[in-house]
Design a protein around this motif. Sequence first.
Motif, PDB file in Angstrom:
ATOM      1  N   SER A  41     -40.305 -19.325  -5.474  1.00  0.00           N
ATOM      2  CA  SER A  41     -40.014 -17.953  -5.903  1.00  0.00           C
ATOM      3  C   SER A  41     -40.649 -17.575  -7.242  1.00  0.00           C
ATOM      4  O   SER A  41     -40.830 -16.395  -7.528  1.00  0.00           O
ATOM      5  CB  SER A  41     -38.497 -17.759  -6.001  1.00  0.00           C
ATOM      6  OG  SER A  41     -37.959 -18.591  -7.017  1.00  0.00           O
ATOM      7  N   GLY A  42     -40.956 -18.570  -8.065  1.00  0.00           N
ATOM      8  CA  GLY A  42     -41.469 -18.277  -9.396  1.00  0.00           C
ATOM      9  C   GLY A  42     -40.394 -17.762 -10.332  1.00  0.00           C
ATOM     10  O   GLY A  42     -40.696 -17.168 -11.376  1.00  0.00           O
ATOM     11  N   LYS A  43     -39.126 -17.974  -9.986  1.00  0.00           N
ATOM     12  CA  LYS A  43     -38.007 -17.523 -10.801  1.00  0.00           C
ATOM     13  C   LYS A  43     -37.081 -18.684 -11.131  1.00  0.00           C
ATOM     14  O   LYS A  43     -37.119 -19.727 -10.473  1.00  0.00           O
ATOM     15  CB  LYS A  43     -37.202 -16.437 -10.068  1.00  0.00           C
ATOM     16  CG  LYS A  43     -37.935 -15.122  -9.864  1.00  0.00           C
ATOM     17  CD  LYS A  43     -37.062 -14.147  -9.084  1.00  0.00           C
ATOM     18  CE  LYS A  43     -37.733 -12.777  -8.971  1.00  0.00           C
ATOM     19  NZ  LYS A  43     -37.671 -12.041 -10.248  1.00  0.00           N
ATOM     20  N   LYS A  44     -36.246 -18.483 -12.125  1.00  0.00           N
ATOM     21  CA  LYS A  44     -35.177 -19.430 -12.391  1.00  0.00           C
ATOM     22  C   LYS A  44     -34.156 -19.319 -11.274  1.00  0.00           C
ATOM     23  O   LYS A  44     -33.794 -18.219 -10.861  1.00  0.00           O
ATOM     24  CB  LYS A  44     -34.527 -19.120 -13.736  1.00  0.00           C
ATOM     25  CG  LYS A  44     -33.360 -20.028 -14.069  1.00  0.00           C
ATOM     26  CD  LYS A  44     -32.699 -19.625 -15.379  1.00  0.00           C
ATOM     27  CE  LYS A  44     -31.492 -20.491 -15.658  1.00  0.00           C
ATOM     28  NZ  LYS A  44     -30.803 -20.089 -16.919  1.00  0.00           N
ATOM     29  N   VAL A  45     -33.676 -20.443 -10.760  1.00  0.00           N
ATOM     30  CA  VAL A  45     -32.777 -20.447  -9.602  1.00  0.00           C
ATOM     31  C   VAL A  45     -31.391 -20.938 -10.017  1.00  0.00           C
ATOM     32  O   VAL A  45     -31.247 -21.938 -10.720  1.00  0.00           O
ATOM     33  CB  VAL A  45     -33.331 -21.338  -8.469  1.00  0.00           C
ATOM     34  CG1 VAL A  45     -32.302 -21.501  -7.342  1.00  0.00           C
ATOM     35  CG2 VAL A  45     -34.618 -20.730  -7.910  1.00  0.00           C
ATOM     36  N   VAL A  46     -30.374 -20.213  -9.567  1.00  0.00           N
ATOM     37  CA  VAL A  46     -28.974 -20.617  -9.749  1.00  0.00           C
ATOM     38  C   VAL A  46     -28.377 -20.839  -8.364  1.00  0.00           C
ATOM     39  O   VAL A  46     -28.402 -19.947  -7.521  1.00  0.00           O
ATOM     40  CB  VAL A  46     -28.173 -19.547 -10.510  1.00  0.00           C
ATOM     41  CG1 VAL A  46     -26.689 -19.933 -10.564  1.00  0.00           C
ATOM     42  CG2 VAL A  46     -28.728 -19.359 -11.913  1.00  0.00           C
ATOM     43  N   LEU A  47     -27.854 -22.040  -8.129  1.00  0.00           N
ATOM     44  CA  LEU A  47     -27.241 -22.368  -6.845  1.00  0.00           C
ATOM     45  C   LEU A  47     -25.737 -22.207  -6.934  1.00  0.00           C
ATOM     46  O   LEU A  47     -25.103 -22.706  -7.865  1.00  0.00           O
ATOM     47  CB  LEU A  47     -27.587 -23.806  -6.435  1.00  0.00           C
ATOM     48  CG  LEU A  47     -29.075 -24.142  -6.317  1.00  0.00           C
ATOM     49  CD1 LEU A  47     -29.250 -25.609  -5.913  1.00  0.00           C
ATOM     50  CD2 LEU A  47     -29.774 -23.234  -5.315  1.00  0.00           C
ATOM     51  N   GLN A  48     -25.167 -21.511  -5.953  1.00  0.00           N
ATOM     52  CA  GLN A  48     -23.721 -21.360  -5.877  1.00  0.00           C
ATOM     53  C   GLN A  48     -23.255 -21.759  -4.485  1.00  0.00           C
ATOM     54  O   GLN A  48     -24.013 -21.711  -3.522  1.00  0.00           O
ATOM     55  CB  GLN A  48     -23.314 -19.912  -6.194  1.00  0.00           C
ATOM     56  CG  GLN A  48     -23.672 -19.490  -7.609  1.00  0.00           C
ATOM     57  CD  GLN A  48     -23.245 -18.075  -7.924  1.00  0.00           C
ATOM     58  OE1 GLN A  48     -22.831 -17.323  -7.047  1.00  0.00           O
ATOM     59  NE2 GLN A  48     -23.356 -17.699  -9.196  1.00  0.00           N
TER      60      GLN A  48
END
Length: 202
Positions: free
Chosen positions: A184-191
């Motif tokens: 994605s080229g983004k910072k990822v937050v997993l929930q």
Amino acid sequence: MQILMRYIRVLLIIGIIVFSIFLWEKFKNINPFAVKDIQTTHNMVLKEMSVLGKLELANFAFRDIVEQELVREYLPNPKAILIVQGEAIGCIDLTKIKPDDIATNGDTLIVHLPDPELCSYKIDHHKSKIYDTEYAFMNEQSLMNEAYSRAESKIKESALEMGILDQTKKNAELVLKPLLENISGKKVVLQYRMKATLSRPK
């Protein structure tokens, strides 16, 4: 009469100019081609995760010594001692992710993952062996089958008690998060959702 017509024309021209200035001042900041908002969907991320399917993230190996006995009323009880090896695998089924489970907040991609699963637990019959038997004779097959069945159930129970689902979550941060950030080229937050589930053993 001509003077009156000229006077009316001058007033009309002045009125048109004044009205044009009024319209310009009122609507000069309105741009019909201006972009009000930018909405981005991340179908690529979703497709990539769907391709991965059930992502295996935790593998617990087990070695157990099983003593199995068939109790008889009159004859001696058939007994067997087996050395059993097996494994339990924790995974996350990425095919369950829907478009609503993916959201963006600035430069951050928020992914709501399905609950971790104990996707399989099984005996490795190639590595397991019979250590000793007593009075087995005609009952050896049923003795072995029962021993392996109980050992397999014990693998499932032990894997859950030892926290394989929590370990699956931790490994997702180490494995899945960097992968999605690269896609994605983004910072990822997993929930995660609140309750974990179990799938049927393979």
